[in-house]
Design an enzyme around this catalytic site. Structure first.
Site, PDB file in Angstrom:
ATOM      1  N   HIS A   1       0.797  -1.237   0.000  1.00 18.36           N
ATOM      2  CA  HIS A   1       0.000   0.000   0.000  1.00 18.36           C
ATOM      3  C   HIS A   1       0.830   1.288   0.000  1.00 18.36           C
ATOM      4  O   HIS A   1       0.510   2.248   0.715  1.00 18.36           O
ATOM      5  CB  HIS A   1      -0.944   0.002   1.201  1.00 18.36           C
ATOM      6  CG  HIS A   1      -2.077  -0.996   1.117  1.00 18.36           C
ATOM      7  ND1 HIS A   1      -2.561  -1.498  -0.062  1.00 18.36           N
ATOM      8  CD2 HIS A   1      -2.827  -1.572   2.100  1.00 18.36           C
ATOM      9  CE1 HIS A   1      -3.569  -2.339   0.189  1.00 18.36           C
ATOM     10  NE2 HIS A   1      -3.738  -2.415   1.495  1.00 18.36           N
TER      11      HIS A   1
ATOM     12  N   HIS B   1      -9.770   2.417   0.266  1.00 17.18           N
ATOM     13  CA  HIS B   1      -9.769   1.294   1.211  1.00 17.18           C
ATOM     14  C   HIS B   1     -10.880   1.420   2.256  1.00 17.18           C
ATOM     15  O   HIS B   1     -10.677   1.065   3.428  1.00 17.18           O
ATOM     16  CB  HIS B   1      -8.398   1.214   1.875  1.00 17.18           C
ATOM     17  CG  HIS B   1      -8.004  -0.144   2.351  1.00 17.18           C
ATOM     18  ND1 HIS B   1      -8.546  -0.722   3.476  1.00 17.18           N
ATOM     19  CD2 HIS B   1      -7.139  -1.041   1.846  1.00 17.18           C
ATOM     20  CE1 HIS B   1      -7.994  -1.915   3.645  1.00 17.18           C
ATOM     21  NE2 HIS B   1      -7.137  -2.135   2.674  1.00 17.18           N
TER      22      HIS B   1
ATOM     23  N   GLU C   1     -11.711  -3.152  -3.102  1.00 16.62           N
ATOM     24  CA  GLU C   1     -10.625  -2.308  -3.598  1.00 16.62           C
ATOM     25  C   GLU C   1     -10.487  -2.491  -5.108  1.00 16.62           C
ATOM     26  O   GLU C   1      -9.688  -3.304  -5.580  1.00 16.62           O
ATOM     27  CB  GLU C   1      -9.331  -2.666  -2.875  1.00 16.62           C
ATOM     28  CG  GLU C   1      -9.446  -2.550  -1.361  1.00 16.62           C
ATOM     29  CD  GLU C   1      -8.385  -3.356  -0.617  1.00 16.62           C
ATOM     30  OE1 GLU C   1      -7.191  -3.183  -0.899  1.00 16.62           O
ATOM     31  OE2 GLU C   1      -8.742  -4.165   0.253  1.00 16.62           O
TER      32      GLU C   1
HETATM   33  C1  G6D Z   1      -5.468  -4.899   2.206  1.00 16.08           C
HETATM   34  O1  G6D Z   1      -5.019  -7.000   1.154  1.00 16.08           O
HETATM   35  C2  G6D Z   1      -4.716  -6.147   2.234  1.00 16.08           C
HETATM   36  C3  G6D Z   1      -4.871  -6.778   3.556  1.00 16.08           C
HETATM   37  O2  G6D Z   1      -4.145  -7.968   3.601  1.00 16.08           O
HETATM   38  C4  G6D Z   1      -4.387  -5.805   4.597  1.00 16.08           C
HETATM   39  O3  G6D Z   1      -4.368  -6.378   5.833  1.00 16.08           O
HETATM   40  C5  G6D Z   1      -5.255  -4.581   4.563  1.00 16.08           C
HETATM   41  O4  G6D Z   1      -5.212  -4.031   3.298  1.00 16.08           O
HETATM   42  C6  G6D Z   1      -4.859  -3.546   5.566  1.00 16.08           C
HETATM   43  O5  G6D Z   1      -6.662  -4.923   1.697  1.00 16.08           O
END
Ligand code: G6D
Length: 351
Positions: free
Chosen positions: A107, A181, A316
């Site tokens: 991320h 998210h 997502e």
């Molecule tokens: C995401 O795919 C990831 C997850 O594994 C993670 O824990 C989360 O973001 C914070 O969607």
């Protein structure tokens, strides 16, 4: 036609000088977000009786977003998801990124878009209100090639549709996969976990993960598995399933689903019978990660309750960084000067 003009966009200063924006339409639907991380803090939509309640996870205290390790509501980039071994190759050159989850990059790391202050420009049209968020991710900041200019626009209309558009352009060949998210919970004000959310997805294939949640290189058919959402089923089915892939991610889903046809269309439908709420997701993204909050930090004070596993579900929509290893799926690569233009619309209704 009468001009509907109660739609409003208001702005207030919160913790640390962060600006919080509130969009409201004539039906009373409200979307709130911060310029910090583009974080969506609340979305209030009516249940079948017209009762407005919040349908996303958000902290009770705005200051808690300064340590948002679960990415609640955040705008994620430059590349959402996991880049295996925190490295990728473009034009024969290897670029290394921060390893912020075991050996991998997740991320956007500490320079990720979820914790930058975006430039915010509110706007309104006859039938919408919104805010355009812009940010430059400079060359050399964290190993990504090129300057990346990003614009993300949040727009609310009169039909309870909340649209996120993503635009980006880089001056060098690079990688980009932007998403939001938000953890949705249509029961309203966290009345229930998401087990009884019924989800339909236009997808015949998903990407297999290893124990580090890194793609194995296998794209699997959903047919005959708890990953087959083509006719719709409850999230509870997969949370409880013995399927090795559900178990691997901590009992549930944290997987990338490839849409059958990536052209802009309704790809996902979510319904929650108790409240009567529905959410349709239209997008021109090629797929999405569905994450059922299997590993949500427990005990965090949220607006309406305390966090625990399965209290929300993320949709997502994005291209997958797994494409850096797999050339059979839509790529996260963006050529210099090419325009990245994606759009995801979340429309709320009732059964
Ligand atoms: C995401 O795919 C990831 C997850 O594994 C993670 O824990 C989360 O973001 C914070 O969607």
């Amino acid at each position: 036609m009468g001009i509907l003009k109660k739609m409003t966009c208001t702005q207030e200063s919160t913790y640390n000088g962060w600006q919080q924006f509130t969009l409201e339409n004539d039906q009373g639907m409200v979307v709130q977000f911060l310029d910090y991380g583009g974080i969506i803090t609340s979305i209030q939509v009516p249940d079948r009786n017209g009762k407005l309640e919040n349908v996303v996870l958000g902290f009770e205290q705005v200051s808690d977003y300064s340590h948002n390790t679960n990415y609640l509501g955040a705008l994620v980039g430059p590349v959402a998801g996991r880049i295996a071994q925190a490295a990728f190759e473009i034009n024969g050159q290897t670029y290394s990124l921060e390893k912020n989850e075991a050996n991998h990059h997740l991320h956007g790391g500490s320079n990720g878009f979820h914790q930058v202050i975006w430039q915010a420009a509110p706007f309104e049209t006859a039938q919408t209100v919104g805010v355009r968020l812009t940010h430059r991710h400079p060359a050399g900041l964290d190993g990504h090639p090129g300057n990346l200019d990003v614009a993300v626009t949040y727009t609310l209309d009169q039909n309870n549709a909340f649209t996120i558009t993503y635009e980006a352009v880089s001056d060098q060949d690079t990688v980009v996969a932007l998403t939001n998210h938000s953890y949705f919970n249509l029961s309203g004000n966290l009345q229930d976990t998401v087990h009884q959310h019924q989800v339909t997805i236009n997808s015949e294939k998903f990407i297999e993960l290893d124990a580090d949640l890194i793609p194995t290189g296998q794209v699997l058919p959903v047919a005959g598995t708890p990953f087959d959402f083509q006719q719709g089923h409850y999230l509870a089915d997969g949370i409880a399933a013995a399927h090795e892939q559900n178990v691997t991610v901590g009992n549930g889903y944290d997987h990338y689903f490839l849409f059958r046809d990536p052209a802009f269309q309704a790809q996902v439908l979510v319904t929650e019978k108790q409240s009567g709420r529905t959410m349709t997701i239209e997008t021109n993204q090629p797929g999405m990660v569905m994450y059922t909050a299997n590993a949500l930090t427990e005990g965090m004070p949220l607006a309406g309750g305390t966090s625990k596993n399965y209290l929300g579900v993320c949709f997502e929509t994005q291209a997958s960084p797994a494409s850096l290893e797999l050339d059979t799926i839509p790529s996260v690569k963006l050529a210099a000067g090419e325009r990245y233009e994606k759009k995801t619309v979340f429309t709320f209704g009732n059964l």
